[in-house]
Design an enzyme around this catalytic site. Structure first.
Site, PDB file in Angstrom:
ATOM      1  N   LYS A  62     130.250 -20.077  35.580  1.00 50.68           N
ATOM      2  CA  LYS A  62     130.031 -18.387  35.877  1.00 50.68           C
ATOM      3  C   LYS A  62     130.642 -17.992  37.237  1.00 50.68           C
ATOM      4  CE  LYS A  62     126.778 -19.014  32.028  1.00 50.68           C
ATOM      5  NZ  LYS A  62     125.491 -19.385  31.640  1.00 50.68           N
ATOM      6  N   GLN A 106     119.440 -19.255  33.974  1.00 50.56           N
ATOM      7  CA  GLN A 106     120.088 -20.313  33.088  1.00 50.56           C
ATOM      8  C   GLN A 106     118.830 -20.617  32.229  1.00 50.56           C
ATOM      9  OE1 GLN A 106     123.283 -20.824  32.799  1.00 50.56           O
ATOM     10  NE2 GLN A 106     122.779 -22.181  30.881  1.00 50.56           N
ATOM     11  N   ASP A 129     122.951 -10.774  29.300  1.00 45.90           N
ATOM     12  CA  ASP A 129     123.003 -12.769  28.486  1.00 45.90           C
ATOM     13  C   ASP A 129     122.461 -11.983  26.888  1.00 45.90           C
ATOM     14  OD1 ASP A 129     123.448 -14.910  29.492  1.00 45.90           O
ATOM     15  OD2 ASP A 129     121.984 -15.482  30.421  1.00 45.90           O
TER      16      ASP A 129
END
Ligand code: NDP
Length: 301
Positions: A62, A106, A129
């Site tokens: 990312k 994450q 997200d």
């Protein structure tokens, strides 16, 4: 049963890697225009708690993608023993920082930290997200929102490869909050891609193959390597393999990556198929980059 191997030996490969590179160039052009106009670039922050090998790789990818398109990125690495309270405090700081547009934490997190508390602590306007209840709710109602990154990437893959979804039967295997369930909602929405008739399968589904064989579009996200085999696929179907599992192998890394779909037998039957790696994974990053750009544009409108 149809002798599928003689019918469909040339499945179109839905090359997420190639497509993602193309879309990154498009995003980079938009970022260049922003920076050329004297404004700061979009900024994505990521928090990584602990040392999970796969998570480290995802976060690194990312970061590299941000660099490639010209985004600023910040990675906060926290020790596995970090308390939930400390993590929530860091999230609050990033929420309050006007120079950061998107924040991801994450997953998975160490057992002593509630993933739900963490997900809900992220400012919904920075939740790139798309895991916050506000954004999930908007997705469910068909409102404009941050679509969670993997389903968003898959939608774009279907769109860019001109896969017809309207009136088709889409079978999604897996009902997780981050992949299967939002995917099923998106495929049934009144939009394009979408307008499919959707069946959502899970571990309690009886005779799974009876459903997967009915799919014009089969989206598999269950986390079991090579679970779906060619005899479970309808000839000519589009097969989207979300799974990524590390399987022990006698190579330098000690593992290979496998999807949830047994590639060779399914590619012999399918009309189109995503490889693993190089299919859904790179498109997930595109979903994330686009959500970050969108967040930037909304807060600088
Ligand atoms: P989860 O473990 O959260 O969910 C798995 C789902 O699969 C559950 O709904 C479960 O059913 C269902 N399932 C499990 N076994 C079976 C079975 N035998 N038959 C039918 N359904 C079954 O996984 P995720 O959705 O988070 O991830 C799935 C896979 O996708 C993983 O390999 C993950 O690494 C990968 N992934 C890849 C991404 C990418 O960018 N390419 C992004 C995110 C995930 P039940 O609900 O009944 O337990």
């Amino acid at each position: 049963m149809t002798d599928s191997t003689t019918q469909h030996t040339n499945a179109m490969i839905l090359n997420g890697k190639e497509l993602s590179n193309q879309i990154k160039v498009e995003i980079a052009e938009q970022v260049k225009a922003i920076v050329d106009s004297g404004k700061r670039p979009p900024h994505l922050a990521a928090i990584l708690v602990g040392e999970d090998g796969a998570s480290k790789t995802y976060v690194k990818n990312k970061e590299l993608a941000c660099e490639r398109v010209g985004f600023a990125s910040t990675l906060l690495r926290l020790d596995a023993s970090t308390s939930e309270e400390d993590l929530l405090q860091k999230i609050a700081e990033i929420n309050a920082n006007p120079d950061i547009d998107g924040l991801i934490v994450q997953l998975p997190l160490p057992k002593h930290i509630s993933e739900n508390k963490v997900t809900q602590a992220i400012d919904p306007t920075k939740d790139v997200d798309g895991f916050h209840d506000v954004n999930v709710g908007k997705l469910t109602k068909g409102e404009d929102t941050f679509i969670s990154a993997t389903p968003y990437g898959i939608i774009q893959l279907l769109d860019r490869y001109n896969i017809e979804t309207s009136g088709k039967h889409c079978v999604v295997v897996g009902r997780s909050n981050i992949v299967g369930r939002p995917m099923s909602i998106l495929m049934s929405r009144s939009d394009n891609p979408g307008n499919s008739t959707v069946t959502l399968c899970h571990s309690r589904t009886k005779n799974l193959g009876d459903f997967t064989r009915m799919a014009d579009i089969l989206i598999v996200a269950l986390g079991r390597p090579e679970f779906v085999t060619g005899d479970m696929v309808k000839p000519g179907a589009t097969v989207i393999d979300v799974g990524i599992s590390r399987v022990d192998a006698d190579n330098q890394r000690g593992y290979v990556l496998k999807g949830d779909v047994e590639y060779d037998s399914c590619a012999a039957v399918a009309g189109a198929i995503t490889p693993v790696p190089g299919g859904v994974g790179p498109m997930t990053i595109i979903g994330l980059l686009q959500n970050t750009l969108k967040s930037y544009q909304l807060r600088n409108a």
